[in-house]
Write a protein that holds these residues in place. Structure first.
Motif, PDB file in Angstrom:
ATOM      1  N   GLN A  38       0.816  -1.221   0.000  1.00 49.67           N
ATOM      2  CA  GLN A  38       0.000   0.000   0.000  1.00 49.67           C
ATOM      3  C   GLN A  38       0.849   1.272   0.000  1.00 49.67           C
ATOM      4  OE1 GLN A  38      -0.936  -1.846   3.240  1.00 49.67           O
ATOM      5  NE2 GLN A  38      -2.994  -2.584   2.766  1.00 49.67           N
ATOM      6  N   ASN A  39       2.023   1.234   0.638  1.00 47.02           N
ATOM      7  CA  ASN A  39       2.870   2.423   0.759  1.00 47.02           C
ATOM      8  C   ASN A  39       4.341   2.096   0.486  1.00 47.02           C
ATOM      9  OD1 ASN A  39       0.927   4.491   1.834  1.00 47.02           O
ATOM     10  ND2 ASN A  39       0.670   2.906   3.384  1.00 47.02           N
ATOM     11  N   PRO A  40       4.669   1.560  -0.666  1.00 45.98           N
ATOM     12  CA  PRO A  40       6.057   1.172  -0.925  1.00 45.98           C
ATOM     13  C   PRO A  40       6.974   2.407  -0.991  1.00 45.98           C
ATOM     14  CG  PRO A  40       4.788   1.015  -2.944  1.00 45.98           C
ATOM     15  CD  PRO A  40       3.813   1.333  -1.835  1.00 45.98           C
ATOM     16  N   GLY A  41       8.075   2.357  -0.231  1.00 47.49           N
ATOM     17  CA  GLY A  41       9.056   3.440  -0.263  1.00 47.49           C
ATOM     18  C   GLY A  41       8.695   4.657   0.574  1.00 47.49           C
ATOM     19  N   ARG A  42       7.530   4.644   1.187  1.00 47.44           N
ATOM     20  CA  ARG A  42       7.106   5.788   2.016  1.00 47.44           C
ATOM     21  C   ARG A  42       7.834   5.708   3.363  1.00 47.44           C
ATOM     22  NH1 ARG A  42       0.820   7.254   3.577  1.00 47.44           N
ATOM     23  NH2 ARG A  42       1.247   9.338   4.398  1.00 47.44           N
ATOM     24  N   THR A  43       8.389   6.838   3.790  1.00 42.54           N
ATOM     25  CA  THR A  43       9.155   6.841   5.038  1.00 42.54           C
ATOM     26  C   THR A  43       8.267   7.155   6.228  1.00 42.54           C
ATOM     27  OG1 THR A  43       9.789   9.136   4.613  1.00 42.54           O
ATOM     28  CG2 THR A  43      11.362   7.450   3.960  1.00 42.54           C
ATOM     29  N   PHE A  44       8.679   6.618   7.387  1.00 40.94           N
ATOM     30  CA  PHE A  44       7.888   6.831   8.598  1.00 40.94           C
ATOM     31  C   PHE A  44       8.787   6.860   9.824  1.00 40.94           C
ATOM     32  CE2 PHE A  44       8.094   2.315   7.705  1.00 40.94           C
ATOM     33  CZ  PHE A  44       8.365   1.722   8.931  1.00 40.94           C
ATOM     34  N   PHE A  45       8.291   7.509  10.870  1.00 44.29           N
ATOM     35  CA  PHE A  45       8.950   7.511  12.175  1.00 44.29           C
ATOM     36  C   PHE A  45       8.385   6.326  12.949  1.00 44.29           C
ATOM     37  CE2 PHE A  45       8.959  12.023  10.978  1.00 44.29           C
ATOM     38  CZ  PHE A  45      10.298  12.332  11.153  1.00 44.29           C
ATOM     39  N   ARG A  46       9.253   5.707  13.753  1.00 45.64           N
ATOM     40  CA  ARG A  46       8.774   4.542  14.504  1.00 45.64           C
ATOM     41  C   ARG A  46       9.598   4.394  15.770  1.00 45.64           C
ATOM     42  NH1 ARG A  46       5.081  -0.003  13.288  1.00 45.64           N
ATOM     43  NH2 ARG A  46       5.276  -1.159  15.203  1.00 45.64           N
ATOM     44  N   CYS A  47       8.935   3.971  16.813  1.00 39.70           N
ATOM     45  CA  CYS A  47       9.628   3.603  18.048  1.00 39.70           C
ATOM     46  C   CYS A  47      10.440   2.354  17.738  1.00 39.70           C
ATOM     47  CB  CYS A  47       8.607   3.332  19.153  1.00 39.70           C
ATOM     48  SG  CYS A  47       9.359   2.760  20.699  1.00 39.70           S
ATOM     49  N   PRO A  48      11.679   2.310  18.208  1.00 36.45           N
ATOM     50  CA  PRO A  48      12.510   1.143  17.877  1.00 36.45           C
ATOM     51  C   PRO A  48      12.024  -0.165  18.501  1.00 36.45           C
ATOM     52  CG  PRO A  48      13.687   2.639  19.360  1.00 36.45           C
ATOM     53  CD  PRO A  48      12.411   3.320  18.970  1.00 36.45           C
ATOM     54  N   THR A  49      11.016  -0.123  19.385  1.00 35.88           N
ATOM     55  CA  THR A  49      10.472  -1.369  19.941  1.00 35.88           C
ATOM     56  C   THR A  49       9.623  -2.101  18.911  1.00 35.88           C
ATOM     57  OG1 THR A  49       8.476  -0.290  20.786  1.00 35.88           O
ATOM     58  CG2 THR A  49      10.401  -0.392  22.268  1.00 35.88           C
ATOM     59  N   PHE A  50       9.143  -1.382  17.914  1.00 38.47           N
ATOM     60  CA  PHE A  50       8.267  -1.912  16.860  1.00 38.47           C
ATOM     61  C   PHE A  50       6.978  -2.509  17.399  1.00 38.47           C
ATOM     62  CE2 PHE A  50      12.189  -1.531  14.514  1.00 38.47           C
ATOM     63  CZ  PHE A  50      11.757  -1.053  13.282  1.00 38.47           C
ATOM     64  N   ARG A  51       6.549  -2.070  18.574  1.00 38.14           N
ATOM     65  CA  ARG A  51       5.272  -2.536  19.123  1.00 38.14           C
ATOM     66  C   ARG A  51       4.158  -1.680  18.537  1.00 38.14           C
ATOM     67  NH1 ARG A  51       7.057  -2.959  25.414  1.00 38.14           N
ATOM     68  NH2 ARG A  51       8.473  -4.714  25.161  1.00 38.14           N
ATOM     69  N   ASN A  52       3.002  -2.301  18.328  1.00 34.82           N
ATOM     70  CA  ASN A  52       1.887  -1.593  17.711  1.00 34.82           C
ATOM     71  C   ASN A  52       1.330  -0.468  18.572  1.00 34.82           C
ATOM     72  OD1 ASN A  52       2.000  -3.050  15.379  1.00 34.82           O
ATOM     73  ND2 ASN A  52       0.490  -4.569  16.027  1.00 34.82           N
ATOM     74  N   ASP A  53       1.497  -0.562  19.878  1.00 34.00           N
ATOM     75  CA  ASP A  53       0.948   0.482  20.741  1.00 34.00           C
ATOM     76  C   ASP A  53       1.967   1.611  20.979  1.00 34.00           C
ATOM     77  OD1 ASP A  53       2.610  -1.138  22.249  1.00 34.00           O
ATOM     78  OD2 ASP A  53       1.386  -1.006  24.064  1.00 34.00           O
ATOM     79  N   HIS A  54       3.077   1.602  20.236  1.00 33.95           N
ATOM     80  CA  HIS A  54       4.094   2.660  20.331  1.00 33.95           C
ATOM     81  C   HIS A  54       4.023   3.547  19.084  1.00 33.95           C
ATOM     82  CE1 HIS A  54       6.616   1.335  23.874  1.00 33.95           C
ATOM     83  NE2 HIS A  54       5.656   0.418  23.798  1.00 33.95           N
ATOM     84  N   LEU A  55       4.800   4.598  19.093  1.00 35.86           N
ATOM     85  CA  LEU A  55       4.733   5.618  18.044  1.00 35.86           C
ATOM     86  C   LEU A  55       5.001   5.052  16.653  1.00 35.86           C
ATOM     87  CD1 LEU A  55       4.817   8.960  17.779  1.00 35.86           C
ATOM     88  CD2 LEU A  55       7.076   8.361  16.974  1.00 35.86           C
ATOM     89  N   TYR A  56       4.165   5.516  15.729  1.00 33.32           N
ATOM     90  CA  TYR A  56       4.305   5.200  14.319  1.00 33.32           C
ATOM     91  C   TYR A  56       3.683   6.375  13.574  1.00 33.32           C
ATOM     92  CZ  TYR A  56       3.767   2.747   9.863  1.00 33.32           C
ATOM     93  OH  TYR A  56       3.833   2.380   8.569  1.00 33.32           O
ATOM     94  N   LYS A  57       4.467   7.062  12.733  1.00 36.59           N
ATOM     95  CA  LYS A  57       3.943   8.251  12.043  1.00 36.59           C
ATOM     96  C   LYS A  57       4.653   8.419  10.706  1.00 36.59           C
ATOM     97  CE  LYS A  57       2.730  12.997  12.944  1.00 36.59           C
ATOM     98  NZ  LYS A  57       2.676  14.040  13.938  1.00 36.59           N
ATOM     99  N   TRP A  58       3.860   8.733   9.666  1.00 35.06           N
ATOM    100  CA  TRP A  58       4.420   8.987   8.341  1.00 35.06           C
ATOM    101  C   TRP A  58       5.232  10.291   8.358  1.00 35.06           C
ATOM    102  CZ3 TRP A  58       4.366   4.828   5.678  1.00 35.06           C
ATOM    103  CH2 TRP A  58       3.273   3.968   5.690  1.00 35.06           C
TER     104      TRP A  58
END
Length: 147
Positions: A38-58
């Motif tokens: 759905q979003n190939p190559g799109r960059t995002f910010f993410r918490c390094p824990t990679f847990r779903n309840d942590h930060l994730y933002k385009w």
């Protein structure tokens, strides 16, 4: 379509508007690239824990929010710039008026200087004339008291 506010984001932004530096857990965010269909190559910010309840933002949404938040400041700067330009024009007008006053004063000083020189010349000629008359009278044996 990008969101215009923090709460409208389609991912877990944790209420953080703009570019997130840290997740709520305290860890610094990283920038990653999506490999999804759905979003190939799109960059995002993410918490390094990679847990779903942590930060994730385009990234594009975060940048948009940053720019959107700064627009009022840009408008304020533009308004200030217009005021400064108007002040500069006012200063230029005042400078032109002062230059004209200086020119007029300079011309007036030149006239006064000529008048003063003519006045000194007249006084000098009057003194010389008086001295010549006194010398002439003395040469002829006359005195000023005899007149």
């Amino acid at each position: 379509m990008m969101s215009s506010g923090c709460e409208d984001s389609s991912v877990n932004t944790m209420g953080i508007c703009g570019i997130p530096e840290k997740c709520d857990c305290g860890r610094s965010t990283g920038i990653y690239t999506s490999k999804s269909k759905q979003n190939p190559g799109r960059t995002f910010f993410r918490c390094p824990t990679f847990r779903n309840d942590h930060l994730y933002k385009w990234v594009d949404e975060a940048v948009y929010e940053e720019v959107h938040d700064e627009l009022p400041k840009v408008e304020c700067f533009a308004s200030d710039l217009m005021k400064i330009k108007m002040e500069i024009e006012s200063f230029k007008t005042a400078e032109e008026e002062l230059n004209e006053d200086v020119r007029k004063a300079s011309n007036e000083l030149t006239k006064l200087n000529v008048i003063m020189k003519v006045g000194f010349l007249m006084v000098f000629l009057s003194i010389v004339t008086c001295l010549v008359l006194i010398m002439f009278d003395k040469a002829n044996g006359l005195s000023l008291n005899s007149y």
